[in-house]
Design a protein around this motif. Structure first.
Motif, PDB file in Angstrom:
ATOM      1  N   THR A  33     -15.886  -2.838   0.847  1.00 58.21           N
ATOM      2  CA  THR A  33     -14.962  -2.018   1.623  1.00 58.21           C
ATOM      3  C   THR A  33     -13.546  -2.086   1.060  1.00 58.21           C
ATOM      4  OG1 THR A  33     -14.567  -3.846   3.164  1.00 58.21           O
ATOM      5  CG2 THR A  33     -16.265  -2.230   3.752  1.00 58.21           C
ATOM      6  N   LEU A  34     -12.721  -1.156   1.516  1.00 52.83           N
ATOM      7  CA  LEU A  34     -11.359  -1.029   1.013  1.00 52.83           C
ATOM      8  C   LEU A  34     -10.494  -0.332   2.059  1.00 52.83           C
ATOM      9  CD1 LEU A  34      -9.750  -1.527  -1.676  1.00 52.83           C
ATOM     10  CD2 LEU A  34     -10.340   0.811  -2.323  1.00 52.83           C
ATOM     11  N   MET A  35      -9.211  -0.560   2.011  1.00 49.91           N
ATOM     12  CA  MET A  35      -8.143   0.089   2.772  1.00 49.91           C
ATOM     13  C   MET A  35      -7.948  -0.500   4.169  1.00 49.91           C
ATOM     14  SD  MET A  35      -7.187   1.876   0.276  1.00 49.91           S
ATOM     15  CE  MET A  35      -5.700   2.547   1.001  1.00 49.91           C
ATOM     16  N   ASN A  36      -6.702  -0.817   4.444  1.00 50.49           N
ATOM     17  CA  ASN A  36      -6.270  -1.293   5.755  1.00 50.49           C
ATOM     18  C   ASN A  36      -6.079  -0.083   6.666  1.00 50.49           C
ATOM     19  OD1 ASN A  36      -4.394  -2.038   7.910  1.00 50.49           O
ATOM     20  ND2 ASN A  36      -4.162  -3.973   6.805  1.00 50.49           N
ATOM     21  N   ASP A  95       4.475  -6.280  -9.571  1.00 50.40           N
ATOM     22  CA  ASP A  95       4.175  -7.436  -8.722  1.00 50.40           C
ATOM     23  C   ASP A  95       3.852  -7.047  -7.283  1.00 50.40           C
ATOM     24  OD1 ASP A  95       4.624  -9.325 -10.788  1.00 50.40           O
ATOM     25  OD2 ASP A  95       6.792  -9.193 -10.460  1.00 50.40           O
ATOM     26  N   LEU A  96       4.338  -5.884  -6.858  1.00 53.59           N
ATOM     27  CA  LEU A  96       4.145  -5.435  -5.482  1.00 53.59           C
ATOM     28  C   LEU A  96       3.585  -4.022  -5.485  1.00 53.59           C
ATOM     29  CD1 LEU A  96       7.593  -6.600  -4.035  1.00 53.59           C
ATOM     30  CD2 LEU A  96       5.437  -7.862  -3.983  1.00 53.59           C
ATOM     31  N   LEU A  97       2.564  -3.788  -4.700  1.00 50.03           N
ATOM     32  CA  LEU A  97       1.911  -2.480  -4.672  1.00 50.03           C
ATOM     33  C   LEU A  97       2.631  -1.530  -3.725  1.00 50.03           C
ATOM     34  CD1 LEU A  97      -0.590  -0.834  -5.637  1.00 50.03           C
ATOM     35  CD2 LEU A  97      -1.777  -1.675  -3.602  1.00 50.03           C
ATOM     36  N   TRP A  98       3.047  -0.373  -4.242  1.00 49.32           N
ATOM     37  CA  TRP A  98       3.670   0.698  -3.439  1.00 49.32           C
ATOM     38  C   TRP A  98       4.842   0.163  -2.600  1.00 49.32           C
ATOM     39  CZ3 TRP A  98      -1.976   1.734  -1.925  1.00 49.32           C
ATOM     40  CH2 TRP A  98      -2.612   2.426  -2.961  1.00 49.32           C
ATOM     41  N   ALA A  99       5.742  -0.548  -3.301  1.00 56.60           N
ATOM     42  CA  ALA A  99       6.883  -1.171  -2.613  1.00 56.60           C
ATOM     43  C   ALA A  99       8.210  -0.539  -3.037  1.00 56.60           C
ATOM     44  CB  ALA A  99       6.903  -2.662  -2.900  1.00 56.60           C
ATOM     45  N   ASP A 100       8.204   0.728  -3.373  1.00 52.01           N
ATOM     46  CA  ASP A 100       9.395   1.426  -3.851  1.00 52.01           C
ATOM     47  C   ASP A 100      10.038   2.218  -2.718  1.00 52.01           C
ATOM     48  OD1 ASP A 100      11.316   2.873  -5.133  1.00 52.01           O
ATOM     49  OD2 ASP A 100      10.050   3.451  -6.814  1.00 52.01           O
ATOM     50  N   PRO A 101      11.066   1.669  -2.054  1.00 51.39           N
ATOM     51  CA  PRO A 101      11.675   2.380  -0.922  1.00 51.39           C
ATOM     52  C   PRO A 101      12.451   3.617  -1.351  1.00 51.39           C
ATOM     53  CG  PRO A 101      12.958   0.446  -1.457  1.00 51.39           C
ATOM     54  CD  PRO A 101      11.732   0.385  -2.323  1.00 51.39           C
ATOM     55  N   ALA A 102      12.855   3.671  -2.617  1.00 50.48           N
ATOM     56  CA  ALA A 102      13.663   4.798  -3.081  1.00 50.48           C
ATOM     57  C   ALA A 102      12.915   6.124  -3.012  1.00 50.48           C
ATOM     58  CB  ALA A 102      14.134   4.546  -4.512  1.00 50.48           C
ATOM     59  N   ASN A 130     -11.872   1.305  -8.352  1.00 54.08           N
ATOM     60  CA  ASN A 130     -12.247   0.003  -8.890  1.00 54.08           C
ATOM     61  C   ASN A 130     -11.017  -0.889  -9.054  1.00 54.08           C
ATOM     62  OD1 ASN A 130     -14.259  -1.822 -10.135  1.00 54.08           O
ATOM     63  ND2 ASN A 130     -13.039  -1.485 -11.985  1.00 54.08           N
ATOM     64  N   ASP A 131      -9.915  -0.297  -9.514  1.00 59.43           N
ATOM     65  CA  ASP A 131      -8.673  -1.056  -9.657  1.00 59.43           C
ATOM     66  C   ASP A 131      -8.183  -1.563  -8.306  1.00 59.43           C
ATOM     67  OD1 ASP A 131      -8.536  -0.738 -12.393  1.00 59.43           O
ATOM     68  OD2 ASP A 131      -7.277   1.042 -12.315  1.00 59.43           O
ATOM     69  N   LEU A 132      -8.236  -0.709  -7.296  1.00 66.15           N
ATOM     70  CA  LEU A 132      -7.780  -1.107  -5.967  1.00 66.15           C
ATOM     71  C   LEU A 132      -8.687  -2.178  -5.365  1.00 66.15           C
ATOM     72  CD1 LEU A 132      -6.754   2.335  -4.414  1.00 66.15           C
ATOM     73  CD2 LEU A 132      -5.262   0.583  -5.404  1.00 66.15           C
ATOM     74  N   GLN A 133      -9.974  -2.055  -5.606  1.00 67.93           N
ATOM     75  CA  GLN A 133     -10.929  -3.036  -5.087  1.00 67.93           C
ATOM     76  C   GLN A 133     -10.596  -4.442  -5.601  1.00 67.93           C
ATOM     77  OE1 GLN A 133     -13.568  -2.126  -3.012  1.00 67.93           O
ATOM     78  NE2 GLN A 133     -14.226  -4.231  -2.776  1.00 67.93           N
ATOM     79  N   LYS A 134     -10.195  -4.536  -6.858  1.00 67.93           N
ATOM     80  CA  LYS A 134      -9.846  -5.831  -7.453  1.00 67.93           C
ATOM     81  C   LYS A 134      -8.600  -6.436  -6.817  1.00 67.93           C
ATOM     82  CE  LYS A 134     -11.744  -4.616 -11.990  1.00 67.93           C
ATOM     83  NZ  LYS A 134     -11.399  -4.283 -13.400  1.00 67.93           N
ATOM     84  N   LEU A 135      -7.765  -5.598  -6.209  1.00 68.57           N
ATOM     85  CA  LEU A 135      -6.487  -6.056  -5.666  1.00 68.57           C
ATOM     86  C   LEU A 135      -6.519  -6.266  -4.152  1.00 68.57           C
ATOM     87  CD1 LEU A 135      -4.171  -3.646  -7.690  1.00 68.57           C
ATOM     88  CD2 LEU A 135      -4.505  -6.089  -8.092  1.00 68.57           C
ATOM     89  N   PHE A 170      -3.216  -7.679  -1.963  1.00 67.36           N
ATOM     90  CA  PHE A 170      -2.385  -6.801  -1.143  1.00 67.36           C
ATOM     91  C   PHE A 170      -3.145  -6.387   0.128  1.00 67.36           C
ATOM     92  CE2 PHE A 170      -1.160  -5.858  -5.628  1.00 67.36           C
ATOM     93  CZ  PHE A 170       0.102  -6.429  -5.591  1.00 67.36           C
ATOM     94  N   PRO A 171      -3.414  -7.350   1.009  1.00 65.58           N
ATOM     95  CA  PRO A 171      -4.231  -7.042   2.200  1.00 65.58           C
ATOM     96  C   PRO A 171      -3.591  -6.038   3.150  1.00 65.58           C
ATOM     97  CG  PRO A 171      -3.243  -9.225   2.387  1.00 65.58           C
ATOM     98  CD  PRO A 171      -2.994  -8.765   0.985  1.00 65.58           C
ATOM     99  N   ALA A 172      -2.265  -5.997   3.220  1.00 64.21           N
ATOM    100  CA  ALA A 172      -1.613  -5.066   4.148  1.00 64.21           C
ATOM    101  C   ALA A 172      -1.893  -3.624   3.798  1.00 64.21           C
ATOM    102  CB  ALA A 172      -0.103  -5.318   4.147  1.00 64.21           C
ATOM    103  N   MET A 173      -2.236  -3.352   2.539  1.00 62.93           N
ATOM    104  CA  MET A 173      -2.566  -2.009   2.101  1.00 62.93           C
ATOM    105  C   MET A 173      -4.073  -1.814   1.924  1.00 62.93           C
ATOM    106  SD  MET A 173       0.546  -2.869   1.219  1.00 62.93           S
ATOM    107  CE  MET A 173       2.191  -2.170   1.234  1.00 62.93           C
ATOM    108  N   LEU A 174      -4.763  -2.829   1.410  1.00 61.67           N
ATOM    109  CA  LEU A 174      -6.102  -2.613   0.877  1.00 61.67           C
ATOM    110  C   LEU A 174      -7.240  -3.328   1.599  1.00 61.67           C
ATOM    111  CD1 LEU A 174      -5.222  -2.888  -2.928  1.00 61.67           C
ATOM    112  CD2 LEU A 174      -5.315  -0.830  -1.510  1.00 61.67           C
ATOM    113  N   ASP A 175      -6.960  -4.268   2.483  1.00 55.96           N
ATOM    114  CA  ASP A 175      -8.040  -5.017   3.139  1.00 55.96           C
ATOM    115  C   ASP A 175      -8.229  -4.515   4.571  1.00 55.96           C
ATOM    116  OD1 ASP A 175      -9.694  -6.962   4.393  1.00 55.96           O
ATOM    117  OD2 ASP A 175      -9.074  -8.446   2.908  1.00 55.96           O
ATOM    118  N   PRO A 176      -9.449  -4.138   4.957  1.00 57.86           N
ATOM    119  CA  PRO A 176      -9.688  -3.668   6.332  1.00 57.86           C
ATOM    120  C   PRO A 176      -9.308  -4.676   7.405  1.00 57.86           C
ATOM    121  CG  PRO A 176     -11.523  -3.051   4.931  1.00 57.86           C
ATOM    122  CD  PRO A 176     -10.648  -3.957   4.097  1.00 57.86           C
ATOM    123  N   GLY A 177      -9.342  -5.972   7.072  1.00 54.87           N
ATOM    124  CA  GLY A 177      -8.921  -6.988   8.024  1.00 54.87           C
ATOM    125  C   GLY A 177      -9.842  -7.143   9.216  1.00 54.87           C
ATOM    126  N   LEU A 178     -11.130  -6.889   9.037  1.00 55.15           N
ATOM    127  CA  LEU A 178     -12.086  -6.978  10.144  1.00 55.15           C
ATOM    128  C   LEU A 178     -12.822  -8.310  10.138  1.00 55.15           C
ATOM    129  CD1 LEU A 178     -13.624  -3.398   9.918  1.00 55.15           C
ATOM    130  CD2 LEU A 178     -11.692  -4.169  11.290  1.00 55.15           C
TER     131      LEU A 178
END
Length: 251
Positions: free
Chosen positions: A191-194, A15-22, A86-91, A95-103
């Protein structure tokens, strides 16, 4: 079934991308001094405090991302396969904090690179294009497509100075240092990545985003002066000086 498998594939990210603090500290410890605390703070803000163990496939994509940020080259980029991208582009929207440039659509992005000497001479031969003297080089407004030599994705930056520093002084045989300007609205859907996320993970503030293409719709080109840091006496610099000889420059 063999043909359908790629079509039916869904990226296993939970449900959450790269959210494993351990394992955040293990992920970051060998590539950056930022460390676990700031990464956990970042994902806490992105997910409002929710955490989740990474799936195996999710962890594999992460390690490919880390490999790219560590190597910082085409070799590293090859670890990020077209399927992963391609998988990341779909997401991106999920998950904008990780994957959307936000421009914004009005923003500009840049790439420091080199262009073939013949292409540079061709651009300079167009007397209808104004050539302006700027810091450490010259610029011209254009309406053209520039191809990069990137395989899977093209790294861009929102900071023009970063792009200039990357290009400056690069002298591969038969090529010349340039910075190209691209209107973000022309490439936004590819585009991809924040950039804040990439800075956090990589430890280098390069304001980096990715373009899932190697064709850049360019509106301006900055080119390094062949007289930069003195009259460089190389075949390429001399060829560029000759190309400048018949051009009117706006100072």
């Amino acid at each position: 079934m063999i043909l359908l498998k790629p079509m039916l594939h869904e990226f296993q990210h939970g449900d959450l991308l790269w959210a494993d603090p351990a394992i955040a500290s293990a992920k970051l410890s060998d590539i950056t001094s930022i460390g676990n605390a700031r990464y956990k703070q970042y994902i806490d803000k992105a997910y409002k405090g929710a955490l989740e163990k990474d799936d195996n496939e999710e962890a594999m994509v992460w390690m490919a991302l880390v490999s790219y940020l560590k190597q910082g080259s085409d070799n590293g980029a090859k670890q990020l396969t077209p399927v992963m991208l391609n998988d990341l582009q779909k997401l991106k929207k999920k998950f904008p904090a990780m994957l959307d440039p936000g421009l914004k659509s009005t923003d500009l992005v840049y790439r420091g690179m080199t262009l073939p000497l013949a292409r540079m001479q061709e651009l300079l031969a167009d007397v209808n294009t104004e050539l302006r003297n700027v810091a450490r080089g010259y610029s011209m407004e254009v309406n053209t497509t520039v191809l990069t030599r990137a395989d899977s994705f093209t790294s861009l930056t929102t900071n023009r100075d970063v792009a200039i520093e990357f290009a400056l002084g690069r002298t591969p045989a038969g090529r010349w240092p340039v910075v190209v300007t691209i209107p973000y609205q022309k490439i936004a859907n590819r585009t991809l990545m924040n950039p804040e996320f990439l800075t956090l993970i990589g430890g280098h503030d390069e304001a980096e985003i990715w373009l899932m293409d190697n064709a850049l719709p360019v509106t301006s080109i900055w080119m390094q002066s062949p007289w930069y840091r003195g009259a460089v006496n190389t075949p390429m610099a001399n060829a560029m000086k000759a190309a400048f000889a018949d051009r009117r420059v706006i100072w």
